[in-house]
Design an enzyme around this catalytic site. Sequence first.
Site, mmCIF file in Angstrom:
data_model
loop_
_atom_site.group_PDB
_atom_site.id
_atom_site.type_symbol
_atom_site.label_atom_id
_atom_site.label_comp_id
_atom_site.label_asym_id
_atom_site.label_seq_id
_atom_site.Cartn_x
_atom_site.Cartn_y
_atom_site.Cartn_z
ATOM 1 N N ARG A 103 13.643 23.280 27.150
ATOM 2 C CA ARG A 103 14.470 23.839 28.205
ATOM 3 C C ARG A 103 15.773 23.056 28.265
ATOM 4 N NH1 ARG A 103 12.484 24.376 34.400
ATOM 5 N NH2 ARG A 103 13.118 22.193 34.419
ATOM 6 N N THR A 107 21.270 24.312 31.678
ATOM 7 C CA THR A 107 21.147 25.730 32.049
ATOM 8 C C THR A 107 19.731 26.124 32.443
ATOM 9 O OG1 THR A 107 20.602 26.386 29.801
ATOM 10 C CG2 THR A 107 22.943 26.297 30.364
ATOM 11 N N ASP A 202 6.561 14.737 28.952
ATOM 12 C CA ASP A 202 6.828 13.298 28.995
ATOM 13 C C ASP A 202 5.579 12.524 29.385
ATOM 14 O OD1 ASP A 202 9.432 13.491 28.187
ATOM 15 O OD2 ASP A 202 10.282 13.397 30.207
HETATM 16 C C1 PRP Z 1 8.842 22.128 30.005
HETATM 17 C C2 PRP Z 1 7.439 22.682 30.122
HETATM 18 C C3 PRP Z 1 7.623 24.143 29.827
HETATM 19 C C4 PRP Z 1 8.979 24.418 30.422
HETATM 20 C C5 PRP Z 1 8.795 25.039 31.775
HETATM 21 O O1 PRP Z 1 9.162 21.913 28.676
HETATM 22 O O2 PRP Z 1 6.519 22.068 29.251
HETATM 23 O O3 PRP Z 1 7.619 24.444 28.440
HETATM 24 O O4 PRP Z 1 9.657 23.163 30.545
HETATM 25 O O5 PRP Z 1 10.012 25.428 32.300
HETATM 26 P P1 PRP Z 1 10.468 26.936 32.490
HETATM 27 O O6 PRP Z 1 9.308 27.675 33.059
HETATM 28 O O7 PRP Z 1 11.600 26.808 33.463
HETATM 29 O O8 PRP Z 1 10.906 27.467 31.152
HETATM 30 P P2 PRP Z 1 10.372 20.976 28.214
HETATM 31 O O9 PRP Z 1 11.633 21.729 28.065
HETATM 32 O O10 PRP Z 1 10.447 19.780 29.115
HETATM 33 O O11 PRP Z 1 9.938 20.569 26.761
HETATM 34 P P3 PRP Z 1 8.763 19.589 26.294
HETATM 35 O O12 PRP Z 1 7.457 20.331 26.493
HETATM 36 O O13 PRP Z 1 9.095 19.362 24.868
HETATM 37 O O14 PRP Z 1 8.823 18.337 27.125
#
Ligand code: PRP
Length: 207
Positions: A103, A107, A202
């Site tokens: 994500r 944005t 994390d």
């Molecule tokens: C987090 C989480 C989801 C997403 C949720 O991933 O694991 O995939 O954000 O957010 P959303 O519903 O608003 O799309 P992240 O981007 O932190 O990546 P990661 O799993 O690699 O830490």
Amino acid sequence: MAEVFEMTHPLVRHHITILRDSRTPPALFRAQTRRLATLLGAQATADLPLREARVSTPITDFVGSELAVRLALVPILRAGLGLVEPLLELLPEAEVWHLGMYRDEKTSQPVEYYCKLRADNPCDVGMVLDPMLATGGSVLSAIEALKRWGCPDIRVLSVIASQPGIDRLRREHPDVKVYVCAIDPELNDRNFIVPGLGDAGDRIFNT
Ligand code: PRP
């Protein structure tokens, strides 16, 4: 409208409280995620179709059952990896199709960086695995990839979701079933789930 199953099992409520606790270290966070994934997996498979299966016990012949569907587990990297092993314990013959997505911090939009889903021979049931459903953007993008593949029965398994994310999913994909351990009321100004559990990726990977 999409069917949404919010788990009420006492074990779910017990284990997710430990998961939310900011003092919970990564090893325990991973173990709690596995426990919750097993409970979610049992719920999300409760209506899978069966066909007859004949076996011989050491005593006599027996007509039992076997799953009648081809299943795909679709973990969203990274955090979705925390749900794969417990689901494979329940569904050892499932295929695993990874989706790389993060994500964007500014944005909050999902950015895809890995997808090997084929354009043919789709699975009967596709299970999107991601511990967090915040705005819903990442899960929606995974659902769209599964629909392009031609998967007719899509289920989302998530440990924690926000109410706005669930509402969006119900609006945009009313045919998809959603299984969550808890739905929290809101998102903060950085689109984190409140009260939530922080950043699952994390915390699972100690980064
Ligand atoms: C987090 C989480 C989801 C997403 C949720 O991933 O694991 O995939 O954000 O957010 P959303 O519903 O608003 O799309 P992240 O981007 O932190 O990546 P990661 O799993 O690699 O830490």
